[in-house]
Design an enzyme around this catalytic site. Structure first.
Site, PDB file in Angstrom:
ATOM      1  N   HIS B 116       0.820  -1.218   0.000  1.00 45.79           N
ATOM      2  CA  HIS B 116       0.000   0.000   0.000  1.00 45.79           C
ATOM      3  C   HIS B 116       0.858   1.274   0.000  1.00 45.79           C
ATOM      4  O   HIS B 116       0.319   2.377   0.004  1.00 45.79           O
ATOM      5  CB  HIS B 116      -0.934   0.031   1.218  1.00 45.79           C
ATOM      6  CG  HIS B 116      -1.983  -1.048   1.176  1.00 45.79           C
ATOM      7  ND1 HIS B 116      -2.863  -1.193   0.129  1.00 45.79           N
ATOM      8  CD2 HIS B 116      -2.281  -2.050   2.054  1.00 45.79           C
ATOM      9  CE1 HIS B 116      -3.660  -2.239   0.359  1.00 45.79           C
ATOM     10  NE2 HIS B 116      -3.323  -2.769   1.515  1.00 45.79           N
ATOM     11  N   ASP B 156      -2.731 -10.403  -2.831  1.00 45.79           N
ATOM     12  CA  ASP B 156      -3.282 -10.023  -1.531  1.00 45.79           C
ATOM     13  C   ASP B 156      -4.770  -9.699  -1.705  1.00 45.79           C
ATOM     14  O   ASP B 156      -5.205  -9.295  -2.784  1.00 45.79           O
ATOM     15  CB  ASP B 156      -2.519  -8.793  -1.031  1.00 45.79           C
ATOM     16  CG  ASP B 156      -2.847  -8.435   0.405  1.00 45.79           C
ATOM     17  OD1 ASP B 156      -2.055  -8.799   1.283  1.00 45.79           O
ATOM     18  OD2 ASP B 156      -3.895  -7.797   0.646  1.00 45.79           O
ATOM     19  N   HIS B 158      -6.290  -7.255  -0.528  1.00 42.25           N
ATOM     20  CA  HIS B 158      -6.477  -5.818  -0.685  1.00 42.25           C
ATOM     21  C   HIS B 158      -5.837  -5.350  -1.990  1.00 42.25           C
ATOM     22  O   HIS B 158      -4.810  -5.882  -2.399  1.00 42.25           O
ATOM     23  CB  HIS B 158      -5.843  -5.066   0.492  1.00 42.25           C
ATOM     24  CG  HIS B 158      -6.413  -5.442   1.822  1.00 42.25           C
ATOM     25  ND1 HIS B 158      -5.894  -6.466   2.577  1.00 42.25           N
ATOM     26  CD2 HIS B 158      -7.463  -4.955   2.521  1.00 42.25           C
ATOM     27  CE1 HIS B 158      -6.600  -6.583   3.701  1.00 42.25           C
ATOM     28  NE2 HIS B 158      -7.554  -5.678   3.689  1.00 42.25           N
ATOM     29  N   ASP B 245      -4.395 -12.948   2.861  1.00 47.98           N
ATOM     30  CA  ASP B 245      -5.640 -12.591   3.535  1.00 47.98           C
ATOM     31  C   ASP B 245      -6.875 -12.913   2.702  1.00 47.98           C
ATOM     32  O   ASP B 245      -7.978 -12.551   3.072  1.00 47.98           O
ATOM     33  CB  ASP B 245      -5.626 -11.114   3.973  1.00 47.98           C
ATOM     34  CG  ASP B 245      -4.960 -10.208   2.964  1.00 47.98           C
ATOM     35  OD1 ASP B 245      -4.691 -10.656   1.836  1.00 47.98           O
ATOM     36  OD2 ASP B 245      -4.695  -9.037   3.305  1.00 47.98           O
TER      37      ASP B 245
HETATM   38 ZN   LIG Z   1      -4.033  -7.371   2.491  1.00 51.33          ZN
END
Ligand SMILES: [Zn+2]
Ligand SMILES: [Zn+2]
Lengths: 580, 447
Positions: B116, B156, B158, B245
């Site tokens: 991120h 991931d 996200h 995740d």
């Molecule tokens: Zn993540």
């Protein structure tokens, strides 16, 4: 005044020493002895050297005598594949396929599973285990080893199988259980270790009986005296272990595997007994006939193998000093290849100067350093032959052989340090403060050490020390060693559970929330005391310490639910300081 | 000697760095305990004793390594902790081992994560401060060839908005992110219409998956979209940002991927370098997912890597979920095949510069940032870029900076214009600091 006899059964010679121990627990060498090792009959060599070293002892002396024996019996049995046929029952649970675990031994795999926190995630099927044991019987197994994945986190399954064996298969009782041999996590190594332990158990029992008989002939009874208390002088036999500690002869019956690789450990203990070795990093070189063993002392403490000893191609969990053996010694083969001299790794046989036929590094020593031993003429003869084949003058070639020997040792030392310095670390602080190890001093023992050590030290530009009694200093090391023992404590306060696998100890915490670091340390020390008592390691003046400690907060859903403590505690490793 | 010989090539290099002494805060998901159970599982399996695997100690990334990727505001030491430098350094260690041919593949199994983290770094967002993959990519381009064709596949749960930001206009880095639909999860971005800037259109591919997607959906996307794209693109290096995740037991997401699914994905993808990203089911998922990934990288059997109680806890998604995924895949297949024929003016306008205004929220550090970003549309290169950034941290003075960024292989004209822009911009009443980042010349100026 009491005495300790140290005996080291080496590849070439069996050495012995007699130490006199004073009130302050300091040793004094009274006598040294040696005899050639008879490989087919190690006991014979042991008896011979024992007879010689103890010749002048009085009956009085015998009553307060300890014998410390470093023998290659179990190591050799493993390397040569001798021992009983073993049925190894494993419960691998989910994860790596058993066939891929790098295990070279026959395994009988059963169901059941324990996870990384010690939860039972699949139950055992007892009928499946009965079938496995019947199959083992049919295939002629004589002993059984039982190992489950994550058994140090919860020995329930291994214990249930042991119980079944006791009730229904008494011929296999007692089995070797993985969790009792080590609390460290490494399933394949634990399988190997348990298998080997079961395999050599009978050999060890026979050895114990024979040694006891030998000593009884000398009027030394080995049967444990029920009234014996630690403070009283002991008349006992101890075996040296790979970690430089001792285990009592009788107690070694359940853990014979721990007596492997005692030879390199004896060398290190010799160096610790005879020197101060306080330098930040010392290399101990035991230069023998066939091999040179290299070990490391950091601030006077021997470096340990990270995961455990390796023996005969088996990776184990047996605690051991870090030691690397290179095929380079006084009796190694000398070759001339592509304009360079290469020594070893094979053994050529006895040096020409000592009555053999082939050229060895020892012959080069005899010719260059004016070695005060051996037959110079015989050495000259083989060296001349070598020079005719390869060209070059006699003195030059002899000097080149010495140089090549030393350079090969230096190369090995550099390789070891490169490896040690690249070992992974798992915390920020360890990465930021790297302990860059480099050789700062050499300590040498073994026959050829006196000749080679100065040259090797010059190549590395470090000081050196050749041990007094360097030929038999490993026997002094065996004599100077003390019992060691260690346990693993795991406390999971979220589960309210504490356990010490080596002791079969599993207990519920009465107040998990109040359990803290101090309580963990106390419990670890209490446990190691108990364990030391069980394996005969509770020597007078023994000190105990927590040597590894890991504490983690367990957080689930942004809430702290408990703490995980993983501790190792040990009898503080000690050495009797010896004056030559 | 038992040490694995340095001269033999190993199947897998592992840089395992669990940072057992570092946490964002004691009860934060990114805490000491995160890789503890993974360590236990790997140790108990005896994985490091396998002949195909070699473990490396992570190196520490230097300030220069970071400045090739990021503009840390106000400075590298203020923004990045030692553990960040080790995680980035460990990623470099893994990449080096692959590039030097010491290992066939490498896995940087380390924390803290980084995907991120964007080009400008005012602090931490989504548990990330500096971008491990991007730092390793810039290290590779600097040391092993500036024309390397690189593919990043971020798996991931996200959206990898940080990596996307850094490579959005970079024609040499194909960035594919597959993640839980941003309309249902942090950071919210990563729709299929985010496809790259004018200099690298079609080189950013986002595949949002509906909540509830599992192995079936993830592997469908892999087989029908990611692999064909990679097959056509023929990258020199494939990097997998391996967040874990998407696991069915992860507490922060709503996906149903299993350890075996992750292993299968790894087997299909055949990445050269794997870098751990997120994943917070530290007991129920990470030990098994990491083991599965490692076995898949080694080419070993992972069929026995099964989470306990999987039958009980796993929910297979309804068939409609796969249908939704198929539609997204269909759309992106078409975009990819037509990416070179698209009239960019229709998307980016016909101005000589492409301008964007963005609001970026740093959830971990509670910072609000506003960015004005302009990229020169250039026929010869991907175009220099000027970024104005205003960042407001709670109880602190607003921080105002300008950044002039010169991409790899900038043309002379862009180079001249960028230097003029840097000369023109000066600290004063409007600006605290001005930076020039010239990646090709490894030049980083600030005033
Ligand atoms: Zn993540
Ligand atoms: Zn340009």
């Amino acid at each position: 005044m009491r005495y300790i006899i140290g005996i080291d059964v080496g590849g070439t010679n069996t050495n012995a020493c007699l130490l006199q121990i004073d009130e302050a627990h300091q040793g004094q060498v009274v006598k040294m002895a040696k005899t050639p090792t008879v490989h087919e009959n190690l006991l014979f060599s042991t008896k011979q050297v024992l007879a010689e070293i103890s010749r002048d002892l009085t009956v009085q002396d015998w009553t307060a005598l300890e014998i410390h024996l470093s023998t290659t019996l179990i190591t050799n049995a493993i390397v040569e594949g001798k021992g009983d046929p073993v049925a190894t029952i494993v419960s691998p649970g989910p994860g790596l396929c058993l066939a891929d675990a790098g295990l070279s031994i026959p395994l009988s795999s059963v169901g059941g599973a324990i996870d990384h926190r010690g939860r039972e995630t699949a139950p055992l099927d007892m009928d499946e285990i009965r079938n496995a044991l019947r199959g083992a019987d049919r295939q002629g197994a004589k002993v059984v080893a039982v190992v489950g994945k994550f058994s140090p986190r919860n020995p329930k399954h291994e214990l249930a199988i042991e119980d079944l064996i006791k009730r229904e298969f008494p011929e296999f009782y007692p089995p070797t259980l993985g969790h009792r041999l080590s609390g460290r996590l490494n399933f394949p190594r634990r399988v190997n270790t348990s298998y080997l332990n079961a395999m050599v158990a009978r050999l060890q029992r026979e050895f114990i009986v024979k040694i006891s008989q030998t000593l009884q002939e000398k009027g030394l009874s080995l049967s444990p005296d029920p009234r014996e208390v630690p403070e009283r002088p002991r008349r006992k036999v101890f075996l040296l272990k790979a970690d430089g500690g001792t285990i009592s002869l009788e107690k070694s019956v359940t853990r014979p595997i721990e007596t492997i690789l005692s030879g390199p450990a004896a060398s290190v203990m010799g160096a610790l007994a005879l020197t101060e070795a306080r330098d930040s990093c010392t290399v101990v070189l035991d230069i023998g006939g066939t091999t040179t063993d290299l070990s490391i002392l950091v601030h006077g403490k021997p470096l340990a193998e990270k995961d455990g000893a390796e023996v005969g191609g088996y990776k184990t969990v047996v605690p051991a000093f870090f030691s690397r053996s290179i095929g380079l010694g006084g009796d190694s083969v000398v070759r001339y290849q592509a304009g360079r001299i290469r020594i070893g790794p094979e053994r050529a046989g006895k040096a020409a100067a000592l009555g053999g036929d082939s050229l060895t590094p020892t012959d080069a020593i005899v010719l260059t350093d004016g070695g005060s031993f051996g037959d110079r003429h015989r050495a000259l003869a083989v060296m001349k032959e070598f020079c005719q084949k390869t060209g070059g003058s006699l003195q030059e070639r002899a000097e080149e052989i010495n140089q090549a020997f030393c350079q090969q040792v230096v190369q090995a030392i550099n390789g070891i340090f490169a490896y040690l310095n690249s070992r992974p670390v798992y915390t920020v602080s360890e990465v930021l403060t790297p302990r860059e190890l480099k050789p700062e001093k050499l300590i040498g023992l073994g026959g050829p050490a006196a000749y080679y050590l100065p040259r090797i030290a010059r190549l590395l530009a470090v000081p050196y020390e050749v041990l007094p009694h360097y030929e038999g200093a490993n026997a002094i090391g065996a004599a100077a060693s003390r019992p060691t023992a260690s346990i693993s404590l795991r406390v999971d306060t979220a589960f309210g559970r504490a356990m010490v696998p080596e002791l079969d100890f599993v207990s519920s915490l009465s107040h998990p929330a109040l359990f803290d670091r101090k309580k963990a340390e106390q419990l670890a020390i209490k446990s190691v005391k108990e364990y030391a008592g069980q394996i005969g390691a509770l020597h007078p003046g023994a000190r105990f310490e927590v040597d590894e400690e890991e504490v983690f907060n367990m957080v689930r859903g942004f809430r702290t639910v408990g703490k995980l403590f993983s501790l190792r505690a040990q009898v503080k490793p000690e050495v009797i300081k010896v004056s030559p | 000697m038992e040490e694995k010989e340095a001269c033999t090539v190993h199947d897998l290099g592992l840089v395992f760095f669990p940072a057992f002494d570092w946490a964002i805060s004691p009860d934060h998901p990114e805490r000491e305990e995160r890789l503890l159970y993974t360590r236990d599982q790997l140790m108990e399996e005896g994985l490091l004793d396998l002949p195909g695997i070699i473990e490396y100690r992570p190196e520490i990334a230097t300030e220069d390594d970071l400045k090739r990727t990021h503009i840390c505001i106000p400075s590298v030491p203020v923004v990045a902790s030692k553990s960040h430098l080790i995680a980035a350094g460990g990623s470099i260690t893994a990449a080096k081992a692959v590039m030097e041919g010491r290992v066939k593949k490498a896995f940087a199994l380390l924390r803290p994560p980084g995907h991120h983290a964007m080009r400008l770094v005012h602090g931490s967002r989504g548990f990330c401060t500096i971008n491990n993959e991007a730092i390793l990519i810039e290290y590779l381009r600097k040391n092993y060839g500036s024309r390397l064709k690189i593919a990043v596949v971020d798996t991931d749960a996200h959206h990898a908005d940080g990596t996307q930001d850094i490579y959005y206009n970079d024609p040499d880095v194909l960035h594919i992110s597959v993640h839980q639909d941003g309309r249902t999860l942090y950071p919210g971005s990563g729709g299929p219409d985010e496809l790259g800037g004018p200099g690298a259109y079609g080189m950013t591919i986002n595949i949002p998956l509906p909540p509830g997607s599992g192995d079936r959906e993830l592997l469908f996307v892999t087989k029908h979209l990611i692999l064909p794209i990679l097959q056509e693109y023929q990258p020199d290096i494939i990097i997998n940002g391996a967040g874990q995740d998407n696991h069915y037991s992860d507490p922060l997401t709503h996906m149903q991927v299993t350890a075996e699914g992750y292993a299968e994905l790894t087997r299909l993808l055949q990445p050269d370098i794997v870098v751990l990203e997120g994943g917070y089911a530290i007991e129920g998922a990470l030990p098994y997912v990491n083991l599965g990934i490692i076995l898949a990288l080694l080419g070993m059997d992972y069929s026995r890597v099964q989470e306990p109680n999987k039958e009980r806890d796993l929910v297979i998604a309804a068939p409609e979920v796969l249908e939704t995924v198929k539609q997204v895949v269909g759309f992106l297949q078409e975009v990819w095949s037509k990416r070179r024929d698209i009239n960019l003016d229709k998307i980016f306008g016909s101005d000589p510069c492409w301008r964007r205004k963005r609001f970026i929220y740093y959830d971990t550090d509670d910072i609000h940032e506003q960015q004005g970003d302009q990229i020169r549309r250039c026929a010869l290169c991907s175009g220099y870029r000027v970024i104005h950034s205003w960042a407001q941290k709670r109880n602190a003075r607003e921080s105002r900076v300008a950044v002039v960024h010169l991409p790899w292989h900038a043309c002379t004209e862009c180079r001249n214009k960028a230097e003029e822009a840097y000369d023109r911009l000066n600290p004063g009443a409007q600006l605290d600091r001005v930076y020039l980042q010239d990646v090709e010349n490894d030049l980083f100026l600030e005033k």
